[in-house]
Design a protein around this motif. Sequence first.
Motif, PDB file in Angstrom:
ATOM      1  N   VAL A 222      44.886 -82.350  50.274  1.00  0.00           N
ATOM      2  CA  VAL A 222      44.232 -83.548  49.752  1.00  0.00           C
ATOM      3  C   VAL A 222      43.238 -84.068  50.791  1.00  0.00           C
ATOM      4  CG1 VAL A 222      44.573 -85.934  49.006  1.00  0.00           C
ATOM      5  CG2 VAL A 222      46.213 -84.171  48.334  1.00  0.00           C
ATOM      6  N   PRO A 223      41.979 -84.317  50.405  1.00  0.00           N
ATOM      7  CA  PRO A 223      40.975 -84.792  51.373  1.00  0.00           C
ATOM      8  C   PRO A 223      41.213 -86.248  51.757  1.00  0.00           C
ATOM      9  CG  PRO A 223      40.027 -84.725  49.178  1.00  0.00           C
ATOM     10  CD  PRO A 223      41.403 -84.139  49.054  1.00  0.00           C
ATOM     11  N   VAL A 224      42.052 -86.452  52.761  1.00  0.00           N
ATOM     12  CA  VAL A 224      42.458 -87.796  53.170  1.00  0.00           C
ATOM     13  C   VAL A 224      41.506 -88.337  54.233  1.00  0.00           C
ATOM     14  CG1 VAL A 224      44.316 -89.185  54.179  1.00  0.00           C
ATOM     15  CG2 VAL A 224      44.863 -87.283  52.643  1.00  0.00           C
ATOM     16  N   THR A 225      41.030 -89.564  54.029  1.00  0.00           N
ATOM     17  CA  THR A 225      40.155 -90.211  55.014  1.00  0.00           C
ATOM     18  C   THR A 225      40.959 -90.794  56.161  1.00  0.00           C
ATOM     19  OG1 THR A 225      38.824 -90.879  53.101  1.00  0.00           O
ATOM     20  CG2 THR A 225      38.194 -91.787  55.237  1.00  0.00           C
ATOM     21  N   GLY A 226      42.126 -91.355  55.849  1.00  0.00           N
ATOM     22  CA  GLY A 226      42.966 -91.942  56.882  1.00  0.00           C
ATOM     23  C   GLY A 226      44.352 -92.231  56.337  1.00  0.00           C
ATOM     24  N   ALA A 227      45.325 -92.353  57.234  1.00  0.00           N
ATOM     25  CA  ALA A 227      46.721 -92.565  56.830  1.00  0.00           C
ATOM     26  C   ALA A 227      47.272 -93.838  57.447  1.00  0.00           C
ATOM     27  CB  ALA A 227      47.575 -91.373  57.235  1.00  0.00           C
ATOM     28  N   ILE A 228      48.161 -94.477  56.707  1.00  0.00           N
ATOM     29  CA  ILE A 228      48.905 -95.635  57.191  1.00  0.00           C
ATOM     30  C   ILE A 228      50.384 -95.275  57.160  1.00  0.00           C
ATOM     31  CG2 ILE A 228      49.586 -98.023  56.686  1.00  0.00           C
ATOM     32  CD1 ILE A 228      46.817 -98.442  55.466  1.00  0.00           C
ATOM     33  N   VAL A 229      51.080 -95.524  58.254  1.00  0.00           N
ATOM     34  CA  VAL A 229      52.511 -95.236  58.326  1.00  0.00           C
ATOM     35  C   VAL A 229      53.280 -96.545  58.275  1.00  0.00           C
ATOM     36  CG1 VAL A 229      54.370 -94.251  59.721  1.00  0.00           C
ATOM     37  CG2 VAL A 229      52.142 -93.110  59.624  1.00  0.00           C
ATOM     38  N   VAL A 258      49.748 -98.663  61.854  1.00  0.00           N
ATOM     39  CA  VAL A 258      51.156 -98.770  61.476  1.00  0.00           C
ATOM     40  C   VAL A 258      51.398-100.144  60.875  1.00  0.00           C
ATOM     41  CG1 VAL A 258      53.532 -98.785  62.345  1.00  0.00           C
ATOM     42  CG2 VAL A 258      51.864 -97.194  63.313  1.00  0.00           C
ATOM     43  N   VAL A 259      52.191-100.182  59.803  1.00  0.00           N
ATOM     44  CA  VAL A 259      52.615-101.448  59.206  1.00  0.00           C
ATOM     45  C   VAL A 259      54.117-101.586  59.444  1.00  0.00           C
ATOM     46  CG1 VAL A 259      52.943-102.751  57.077  1.00  0.00           C
ATOM     47  CG2 VAL A 259      50.808-101.508  57.458  1.00  0.00           C
ATOM     48  N   GLY A 281      59.354-102.716  67.282  1.00  0.00           N
ATOM     49  CA  GLY A 281      59.289-101.279  66.994  1.00  0.00           C
ATOM     50  C   GLY A 281      57.872-100.776  66.812  1.00  0.00           C
ATOM     51  N   ALA A 282      57.079-101.489  66.024  1.00  0.00           N
ATOM     52  CA  ALA A 282      55.695-101.063  65.783  1.00  0.00           C
ATOM     53  C   ALA A 282      54.881-101.096  67.070  1.00  0.00           C
ATOM     54  CB  ALA A 282      55.049-101.961  64.730  1.00  0.00           C
ATOM     55  N   LYS A 283      55.155-102.070  67.911  1.00  0.00           N
ATOM     56  CA  LYS A 283      54.440-102.173  69.191  1.00  0.00           C
ATOM     57  C   LYS A 283      54.727-100.965  70.067  1.00  0.00           C
ATOM     58  CE  LYS A 283      52.058-104.463  72.372  1.00  0.00           C
ATOM     59  NZ  LYS A 283      52.216-103.582  73.549  1.00  0.00           N
ATOM     60  N   ARG A 284      55.987-100.517  70.070  1.00  0.00           N
ATOM     61  CA  ARG A 284      56.334 -99.331  70.865  1.00  0.00           C
ATOM     62  C   ARG A 284      55.644 -98.087  70.318  1.00  0.00           C
ATOM     63  NH1 ARG A 284      61.313-101.954  70.585  1.00  0.00           N
ATOM     64  NH2 ARG A 284      62.182-100.506  69.043  1.00  0.00           N
ATOM     65  N   LEU A 285      55.590 -97.968  68.982  1.00  0.00           N
ATOM     66  CA  LEU A 285      54.860 -96.849  68.378  1.00  0.00           C
ATOM     67  C   LEU A 285      53.387 -96.901  68.749  1.00  0.00           C
ATOM     68  CD1 LEU A 285      56.063 -96.353  64.684  1.00  0.00           C
ATOM     69  CD2 LEU A 285      56.296 -94.773  66.582  1.00  0.00           C
ATOM     70  N   HIS A 290      49.114 -94.545  70.624  1.00  0.00           N
ATOM     71  CA  HIS A 290      47.758 -95.116  70.672  1.00  0.00           C
ATOM     72  C   HIS A 290      47.188 -95.356  69.273  1.00  0.00           C
ATOM     73  CE1 HIS A 290      48.020 -94.129  74.911  1.00  0.00           C
ATOM     74  NE2 HIS A 290      48.261 -92.870  74.595  1.00  0.00           N
ATOM     75  N   VAL A 291      47.999 -96.004  68.445  1.00  0.00           N
ATOM     76  CA  VAL A 291      47.564 -96.390  67.100  1.00  0.00           C
ATOM     77  C   VAL A 291      47.677 -97.910  66.973  1.00  0.00           C
ATOM     78  CG1 VAL A 291      48.186 -94.201  66.027  1.00  0.00           C
ATOM     79  CG2 VAL A 291      49.880 -96.033  66.156  1.00  0.00           C
ATOM     80  N   ASP A 292      46.899 -98.470  66.059  1.00  0.00           N
ATOM     81  CA  ASP A 292      46.895 -99.925  65.877  1.00  0.00           C
ATOM     82  C   ASP A 292      48.066-100.383  65.014  1.00  0.00           C
ATOM     83  OD1 ASP A 292      44.565-100.217  67.347  1.00  0.00           O
ATOM     84  OD2 ASP A 292      43.278 -99.961  65.588  1.00  0.00           O
TER      85      ASP A 292
END
Length: 356
Positions: A222-229, A258-259, A281-285, A290-292
């Motif tokens: 699938v031509p994905v532009t970007g992913a959110i976890v 990350v959400v 948890g999200a801050k550690r990820l 190196h993701v927002d």
Amino acid sequence: MTKREEILQVLSSVTDPWMNTDYVSARMAKISDDAQAVTIQLGYPAKSVKKDIELKLQDAFQKAGIQVQVTVEQKIIAHAVQRTLKVLPNVKNIIAVSSGKGGVGKSTVAANLALALSAEGARVGVLDADIYGPSQPMMLGALGRPMTNDGQNMNPIETLGLEVNSIGFLIDPDEPMIWRGPLVAQALTQLLTQTNWHDLDYLVIDMPPGTGDIQLTLSQTVPVTGAIVVTTPQDIALLDAKKGLRMFQKVNVPILGVVENMSIFVCPECGHAEHIFGEGGAKRLSDTYHVDVLGQLPLDAKIREEADSGAPTVVSSPESMAGKIYREIALKAAAAIAKTAKDMSLKMPSVRVENN
């Protein structure tokens, strides 16, 4: 210094609130030939913030003593996908919403993300790719069965300003999907490519939970532009969220962020705040990979109730704390896409070899 140069100097000193870069570096500024007007073409939907950006720029020009007319508009374009794939016709950008495990609220986030992007002025669709547990039809209050004009391609169901398709429209609600991986992957490919999407700025895909064969196949085809976890602060959820992040990195899909769902519970009676599932948890990820962090959503029964009723939070309670967080997540994700490389596949010349 010419007036045009003065205008560029001012524009290079003003930082866009969502892209965190100035308007010259982002190549969003268009100056008229007579240097009397400036148009800022935002690469993300910004209905709720467009006026604030306009006022900010007018103030900057006024302080610099420059008389110029400022207009802010949005211009959403297609951005690059995985190298071996091409952008879908009539779909500029695909956002995959994923989670390492089930039960973290991924589908609720996907539904509200799509609605928030739509509320900001984008044309948005939703593809429910969770074959084994399709929930978007219920969450979005979508009823009916996709119709076809040619016996081959389906028209999406329209609801709440979105275009939606899901296996849930095609089967009985009580019917279990007892399918093996290859069948599921084939069905998802058909749902994606054989739906008559109508010139969408964004297609939000509610991915199946996990990082198995189906998820990997989707990420590669699938031509994905970007992913959110999506994750919760709980350590066991973070373990699986890391796998989801690594999967997208391995197939060269940019991680938009990350959400963190169910981040904190605030007692409606006394106002006491409790981190039921842990904290940070999200801050550690974010620090490790190196993701927002796009946003941290509260554990709130109302979010669940609104999704169950077919009118998610962004529609039912847009001014609530959760509603505002979803809008912020949508703006951050769209701005992250705007910073990625543009899709150049339609501009590349074709190469033809002839024997003379």
